[in-house]
Scaffold this motif. Structure first.
Motif, PDB file in Angstrom:
ATOM      1  N   ASP A 176      26.501 -67.020 -65.457  1.00 27.61           N
ATOM      2  CA  ASP A 176      27.777 -66.878 -66.158  1.00 27.61           C
ATOM      3  C   ASP A 176      28.531 -65.640 -65.711  1.00 27.61           C
ATOM      4  O   ASP A 176      29.763 -65.647 -65.605  1.00 27.61           O
ATOM      5  N   LYS A 195      34.391 -71.233 -71.198  1.00 32.69           N
ATOM      6  CA  LYS A 195      32.996 -71.601 -70.927  1.00 32.69           C
ATOM      7  C   LYS A 195      32.515 -72.603 -71.965  1.00 32.69           C
ATOM      8  O   LYS A 195      32.774 -72.440 -73.158  1.00 32.69           O
ATOM      9  N   ASN A 197      28.855 -75.043 -72.786  1.00 39.56           N
ATOM     10  CA  ASN A 197      27.481 -75.408 -72.427  1.00 39.56           C
ATOM     11  C   ASN A 197      27.314 -76.909 -72.593  1.00 39.56           C
ATOM     12  O   ASN A 197      27.344 -77.440 -73.708  1.00 39.56           O
ATOM     13  N   THR A 240      28.575 -74.741 -67.850  1.00 37.04           N
ATOM     14  CA  THR A 240      27.210 -74.305 -67.646  1.00 37.04           C
ATOM     15  C   THR A 240      26.249 -75.411 -68.061  1.00 37.04           C
ATOM     16  O   THR A 240      26.564 -76.237 -68.921  1.00 37.04           O
ATOM     17  N   GLU A 241      25.081 -75.432 -67.446  1.00 37.11           N
ATOM     18  CA  GLU A 241      24.071 -76.480 -67.643  1.00 37.11           C
ATOM     19  C   GLU A 241      24.678 -77.866 -67.414  1.00 37.11           C
ATOM     20  O   GLU A 241      24.481 -78.802 -68.194  1.00 37.11           O
TER      21      GLU A 241
END
Length: 469
Positions: A176, A195, A197, A240-241
Motif C-alpha cells: 500500500d 483504497k 480491500n 488491494t488483495e
C-alpha cells in the motif's frame, strides 16, 4: 555534434545499453548537445530522443545545474568526474531533487569526446534512507538493500505512465505504501487516492462499494451512493488483495478497464470515469488463473507493469536498519530518548524470519518500547511468541494421541508457507485444538488464525459450517 562520435557509438548499441541502466542517463558531445538519452530520462522529462537530439543539454534537463553550464565545462576541461546535487523540473512541472554524476567519455586516444550524465532521484533516496522527506517517518518506504533499491528506481518510472500496475509481495511488505508513492509522484497526485480491500467484503457489498448504486436499487438504498470509482475520478483506485475478488466482479471490473464506463447498481445511465488502477496481491495470480479462480484476461489487463516487493528475510541488512528506524520513530512520538537493543535481543531479532514482514517488525518494536522501562531493551522485553516459535522450530513435539512423534517444523528445504503450516499444526496439537490459545502463542488474533487455517487447507466442511468458532 561530432560525426566521429556517432560513428563510434551508433544509436542501436548505445541506446540498448543505456535503457538497461535503472537511472536517467544522457550522453552529450563536447558542445554539450544531446547525443542520446535513455527511456528513464524520457519518462522524467516527457521528451523523446527525436525531440532532443542535437539540443543543448540545459534546454532538455531544465535544471539549475544545466542552466549554470560551467559544471559540465569543468568536467570537459579537467577530465575528472564530478558528483553534484541539484533540481530538475519533471514533465508534470514538479521540482525533483537529483544527484548528478557527470563523467567524461573518452575516445581511443584518451581524448574527452563528451560527457555521460547520470541522474539519481533523491526524492526516493531520502525515503529509502529512513528520513521520509516531507512525510511522517511512519509513512515512509524504508530500505537500503539492493532489492529495495531496485524498487525505488522503478517507482518514478511507473509514476510517469498511465498504465495499470500490479504490485505483488507477501503480507506486510508495504504494497500500500508503494502504491501511494506511485500515485503521489504521478500527474494524478492532486486527485484522490482511494483504497479498497477486495478480500474484506462479501461480493454484493464489494460491488456496491466499487460501482455505487442509485436510490431504490435494493431494500435500504434510500439515496444514491457514488461508489469508489466515482470518488477516485481523475486519481488512482488502489485495489488491494485483488486475488480475492469474486469472479463475477472480475468480469465487471474488466469491462470498466476496457470501456472506462459502467452502470451503477440499479442504474440505467452509464457513468464515465477517468481512473488509474493499481492492484496488489499476496497470492500467486498465475496459479489462481490456472485453477480457474482468476480471469486470465483480467490478469493481463492489470499486469501491464509489475513491481514485486521482496519479503524482509530476503532484504539482507534492512532488518537492522528498520529496527533502528522504528526505535527512532517511537522515541519521537513519545517524546522520550531513543532506546537500544541489547546484543542478545538484537541477535534474536536479526535472526528471526518475520513472516509478517515489516508490519510485524514494527509491531515488535512498538511492543518493546512500551514494555521496557529502561534504555536498553533486553531479551525479556521481547514478545513471548518469538520464543514460542523458536521453540516450535527446535523441539520435538509428542502428540497427545497415541501415534508416532511428530517432528517440529524444520526449515530445511521448505518455503515459509510450508513452515507456517507445520507451526500451526504443531501449536494446535500442543493446545489440544484450542484455537484461542494457539492464536495467542503464535501472536495472532483468532481471525488471522482462521484465515491461515483456510489458506493452508486445514479447515473441514464442519468447521466451515460453524465459522470461526
Amino acid at each position: 555534434m561530432s560525426d566521429e562520435f556517432l560513428i563510434r557509438f551508433p544509436d542501436v548499441t548505445v541506446g540498448s545499453l543505456l535503457d538497461a541502466v535503472p537511472h536517467a542517463v544522457a550522453v552529450v558531445d563536447r558542445d554539450l548537445r544531446v547525443v542520446i538519452i535513455n527511456e528513464f530520462l524520457e519518462a522524467v522529462t516527457g521528451l523523446s530522443l527525436v525531440d532532443v537530439r542535437g539540443v543543448y543539454i540545459d534546454f532538455v534537463l531544465r535544471s539549475n545545474i544545466a542552466q549554470r553550464g560551467r559544471t559540465f565545462r569543468e568536467v570537459l576541461s579537467s577530465g575528472e568526474p564530478l558528483v553534484v546535487e541539484g533540481d530538475i523540473i519533471s514533465r508534470d512541472r514538479r521540482k525533483l531533487p537529483m544527484q548528478f554524476t557527470i563523467s567524461p567519455l573518452r575516445g581511443g586516444e584518451e581524448e574527452t569526446m563528451g560527457l555521460v550524465i547520470v541522474l539519481d532521484d533523491l526524492s526516493t533516496t531520502v525515503v529509502s534512507s529512513g528520513l521520509g522527506g516531507d512525510q511522517d517517518m511512519g509513512e515512509s518506504i524504508i530500505g537500503q538493500s539492493p532489492k529495495m533499491r531496485e524498487v525505488f528506481d522503478l517507482i518514478p518510472l511507473m509514476a510517469h505512465t498511465e498504465a495499470s500496475v500490479l504490485i505483488t509481495g507477501e503480507t506486510g511488505t508495504g504494497k500500500d505504501k508503494v502504491a501511494e508513492a506511485i500515485h503521489k509522484r504521478s500527474s494524478r497526485a492532486s486527485k484522490p487516492f482511494i483504497k479498497i480491500n477486495c478480500g474484506a467484503l462479501p461480493e454484493s457489498l464489494l460491488e456496491s462499494e466499487l460501482f455505487g448504486y442509485v436510490k431504490g436499487a435494493f431494500t435500504g438504498a434510500v439515496k444514491d451512493k457514488p461508489g469508489m470509482f466515482r470518488l477516485a475520478q481523475g486519481g488512482t483506485l488502489f485495489l488491494t488483495e485483488i486475488g480475492d475478488m469474486p469472479l463475477p466482479l472480475q468480469v465487471k471490473l474488466l469491462s470498466v478497464l476496457d470501456d472506462r464506463e459502467f452502470f451503477p447498481l440499479g442504474g440505467e445511465k452509464k457513468i464515465k470515469v477517468d481512473v488509474r488502477i493499481i492492484a496488489a496481491t499476496h497470492r500467486p495470480l498465475k496459479e489462481r488463473v490456472a485453477a480457474g479462480e482468476f480471469r486470465e484476461d483480467l490478469y493481463y489487463r492489470l499486469n501491464v507493469l509489475q513491481l514485486h516487493l521482496p519479503p524482509l528475510r530476503e532484504r539482507e541488512t534492512d532488518t537492522r536498519f528498520l529496527l533502528n528506524h522504528f526505535l527512532r520513530l517511537f522515541a519521537e512520538r513519545t517524546g522520550n530518548t531513543m532506546k537500544s537493543f541489547s546484543d542478545d535481543a538484537l541477535k534474536l531479532l536479526t535472526d528471526y524470519r518475520y513472516p509478517g514482514n515489516i508490519r510485524e517488525l514494527r509491531n515488535i518494536v512498538e511492543y518493546c518500547v512500551n514494555i521496557c522501562q529502561s534504555q536498553c531493551i533486553a531479551v525479556e522485553h521481547l514478545p513471548k511468541y518469538l520464543f514460542a516459535r523458536k521453540q516450535e522450530v527446535e523441539e520435538v513435539v509428542v502428540p497427545l494421541a497415541p501415534q508416532p512423534q511428530v517432528p517440529a517444523a524444520s526449515t530445511t528445504g521448505k518455503d515459509w508457507q510450508a513452515i507456517e503450516k507445520d507451526l500451526i499444526i504443531e501449536t494446535l496439537t500442543r493446545t489440544r485444538g484450542n484455537r484461542t490459545k494457539a492464536a495467542e502463542i503464535l501472536g495472532w488474533g483468532r481471525t488471522t488464525l482462521w484465515r491461515k487455517l483456510k489458506l493452508h487447507g486445514l479447515v473441514t466442511q464442519a468447521d466451515e459450517g460453524r465459522g470461526k468458532s
